[in-house]
Design a protein around this motif. Structure first.
Motif, PDB file in Angstrom:
ATOM      1  N   CYS A   6       0.454  -1.489   0.286  1.00 40.48           N
ATOM      2  CA  CYS A   6       0.068  -0.126  -0.228  1.00 40.48           C
ATOM      3  C   CYS A   6       0.727   0.893   0.141  1.00 40.48           C
ATOM      4  CB  CYS A   6      -1.220  -0.139   1.220  1.00 40.48           C
ATOM      5  SG  CYS A   6      -1.727   1.707   1.583  1.00 40.48           S
ATOM      6  N   HIS A   8       0.596   4.270   1.398  1.00 38.41           N
ATOM      7  CA  HIS A   8      -0.001   4.742   1.777  1.00 38.41           C
ATOM      8  C   HIS A   8       0.944   4.079   3.569  1.00 38.41           C
ATOM      9  CE1 HIS A   8      -2.154   7.458   0.134  1.00 38.41           C
ATOM     10  NE2 HIS A   8      -3.169   6.512  -0.694  1.00 38.41           N
ATOM     11  N   CYS A   9       0.355   2.340   3.515  1.00 33.95           N
ATOM     12  CA  CYS A   9       0.627   1.805   5.090  1.00 33.95           C
ATOM     13  C   CYS A   9       2.002   0.989   4.849  1.00 33.95           C
ATOM     14  CB  CYS A   9      -0.346   1.374   5.252  1.00 33.95           C
ATOM     15  SG  CYS A   9      -2.104   2.208   5.150  1.00 33.95           S
ATOM     16  N   HIS A  56      -8.116  -0.639   0.187  1.00 28.38           N
ATOM     17  CA  HIS A  56      -7.402  -1.430   1.699  1.00 28.38           C
ATOM     18  C   HIS A  56      -8.369  -0.919   2.733  1.00 28.38           C
ATOM     19  CE1 HIS A  56      -3.672  -1.039   4.387  1.00 28.38           C
ATOM     20  NE2 HIS A  56      -4.298  -1.978   4.574  1.00 28.38           N
ATOM     21  N   CYS A  60      -5.849   2.512   5.532  1.00 28.40           N
ATOM     22  CA  CYS A  60      -6.263   3.183   4.941  1.00 28.40           C
ATOM     23  C   CYS A  60      -7.615   3.520   4.261  1.00 28.40           C
ATOM     24  CB  CYS A  60      -4.690   4.280   4.335  1.00 28.40           C
ATOM     25  SG  CYS A  60      -4.554   3.422   3.160  1.00 28.40           S
TER      26      CYS A  60
HETATM   27 ZN   LIG Z   1      -3.538   1.726   3.874  1.00 27.02          ZN
END
Ligand SMILES: [Zn+2]
Ligand SMILES: Cc1cc2nc3c(=O)[nH]c(=O)nc-3n(C[C@H](O)[C@H](O)[C@H](O)COP(=O)(O)OP(=O)(O)OC[C@H]3O[C@@H](n4cnc5c(N)ncnc54)[C@H](O)[C@@H]3O)c2cc1C
Lengths: 81, 425
Positions: A6, A8-9, A56, A60
């Motif tokens: 991901c 973001h994560c 996700h 997130c």
């Molecule tokens: Zn994420």
């Protein structure tokens, strides 16, 4: 089991994500009926690399665009949407 | 049903006895290893149960004997050899009820018809209900089935407990059991034997079964398909019939066509063989798990598909864990068994969950696919209906609602009401 990177994560377990649809299935509000029909019901369903939209959901909550090989399960590209 | 005579001899108790006396040395091949020939009247792509059944009924019912079945690997090595063999016709939509009960009636005479023991075992297929809402749904389905002349029997918790004593019937069980709906004419069959029985009977009628022969493209004359290119050379034919289950999208793509189908993985598992402990097929559609005992003794089970597109023929352990946990909660004794194997198949998930049988947009090209995770039960019926289409050029009335044109005209047959989202069925 997939380890999905991901943006973001970071890399997270597949179980946190949901497959939504392939990119060729997006229907735009002003699409002509024939174009919308094809987007809803006609899939390339490639035995190889295809572009997909995932969410996700258990992380997130963001939408992602994955370029993924449907035979080897390798990711070539992950993009935030 | 007229008895088929077999060039290499019928299987019978007498033949078995004669074999025993001669040390079983006289048994010949069950079908020839045919070489590509042609031109054929019909070329069938895919040597699974559906393709082989189609070839058999083409030759047997319609007298069309110049038929080739092209299989990229060995016959029955796809989903036919990977499925959990549940056979039933207790669906909810009338179009599916008609189609699957037609198939179920063929199952009941199949071993005799093919002179091959497909080990069809109508041991009953039981849906469990876990709540009042579940029971209302099952009762409503049962009524709809009875109205179609298909057997269905609503069961009380006591009757369920008596039929399957291993179920956890305690009120505080993880998933309390409030009753069930059983189709007693449903059950299981031996998957490999179904492929081999149809192959032997079709071969005996002159059909060429050509293994290790992958279709790599289509021969065209303008907008007409006139045959196929394969790893064993070009093969020409009058009608070309796609019947490749999880590879439907890929093979349609070789003709430049797209389908309302996405390929997803479905897994199953089996335990070590044990003495008879469950003589019914137990399923829960609210939980998404099911199990039965094979004739060899293993408990065979499964659950949800993996819910994302894949051609990999392998699945994620999380889905296995889910279905196993559910089965163990329903029948706690299963927790004492060792799992010996799990595997996966690529299923052709159609966009309304129902199969597609019909013409493709190119003349001479036909499709039978989109059976999702539930086509084994349809093997004889699907072959019978596809043979009708390929022999006559017209869909049989039972197959008519399942043409490819139903998506554009809004006549989908959507049992789950999930729309074009295969991961939600
Ligand atoms: Zn994420
Ligand atoms: C784990 C699992 C459990 C299941 N459980 C059940 C169940 O309990 N009950 C039920 O009713 N259904 C069940 N199903 C579904 C059922 O197995 C399928 O719907 C059915 O077997 C499809 O039959 P088929 O003959 O069309 O497919 P297959 O047996 O897959 O045959 C298709 C054949 O086409 C061949 N092929 C593919 N591409 C090419 C090519 N380019 N050239 C030549 N040949 C090609 C493949 O090698 C394959 O042998 C299950 C499926 C799976 C995966």
């Amino acid at each position: 089991m997939l380890l999905i990177p991901c943006p973001h994560c970071g890399p997270r377990n597949q179980e946190e994500f949901a497959y939504e649809r392939s990119v060729d299935s997006l229907v735009r509000l002003d699409d002509a009926p024939g174009v919308a029909m094809a987007a809803l019901y006609a899939r390339a369903n490639l035995r190889g690399e295809d572009h997909e939209i995932w969410v996700h959901v258990q992380g997130c909550g963001q939408w992602l665009r994955l370029t993924r090989d449907r035979v080897t399960h390798a990711f070539r590209d992950v993009e935030a949407l | 049903m007229a008895k088929t005579s077999f060039a290499a001899g019928r299987y019978s108790a007498l033949a078995l006895l004669r074999g025993a006396l001669g040390g079983h040395r006289h048994w010949g091949r069950a079908w020839r290893a045919a070489e590509p020939g042609g031109p054929y009247d019909v070329i069938i792509i895919g040597g699974g149960g559906h393709g082989l059944a189609t070839a058999y009924y083409l030759a047997q019912v319609h007298g069309v004997r110049r038929v080739a079945v092209l299989e990229k690997g060995y016959i029955g090595g796809g989903n036919t050899g990977r499925n959990t063999t549940i056979v039933r016709s207790n669906y909810r939509q009338p179009q599916l009820q008609r189609m699957l009960d037609h198939s179920l009636r063929l199952w009941h005479g199949l071993s005799d018809e093919l002179n091959y023991n497909v080990m069809f075992s109508p041991r009953g297929a039981l849906f469990l209900g876990h709540s009042d809402a579940d029971m209302v749904k099952l009762a409503e389905r049962g009524d709809a089935l009875i109205a179609m002349n298909i057997d269905a029997e609503l069961m009380t918790p006591d009757a369920v407990a008596k039929l399957v004593p291993l179920l956890d019937m305690r009120r505080d069980a993880r998933w309390p059991i409030e009753g069930g709906l059983i189709q007693r004419r449903g059950g299981t069959a031996r998957h490999d034997a179904v492929a081999w029985g149809f192959a032997r009977a079709a071969d005996n009628l002159g059909v060429d079964i050509i293994e290790n022969c992958e279709v790599t493209g289509f021969l065209r004359d303008g907008d007409r398909v006139t045959g196929v290119t394969t790893t064993r050379g070009d093969i020409s034919g009058g009608r070309t019939a796609i019947c490749v289950a999880g590879n439907s999208g890929h093979v349609a793509g070789l003709a430049g066509l797209k389908l309302p189908i996405e390929s997803h993985t479905l897994q199953a598992w089996v335990t070590e063989p044990v003495k008879p402990m469950i003589d019914t097929v137990v399923m829960s559609q609210s939980l998404h798990c099911y199990f039965s005992q094979s004739d060899k003794g293993g408990i065979v089970g499964g659950g949800d598909p993996d819910m994302f597109p894949s051609y990999a023929q392998r699945g994620a352990p999380i889905r296995l864990e889910e279905s196993i946990a559910q089965c163990i909660a329903l029948a706690p004794a299963l927790s004492r068994l060792r799992m010996v194997r799990s595997w996966a198949g690529v299923t052709d998930m159609s966009f309304d969950g129902a199969p597609i049988i019909g013409e493709m947009p190119l003349a001479g090209l036909y499709l039978n696919g989109g059976w999702c995770y539930g086509g084994f039960k349809a093997t004889p019926g699907s072959g019978w209906l596809y043979a009708h289409l390929l022999a006559t050029g017209e869909n049989h009335p039972i197959a008519a609602p399942f043409g490819l044109d139903r998506f554009a005209s809004g006549r989908t047959v959507d049992e789950a009401g999930a729309g074009p989202m295969p991961q939600h069925r």
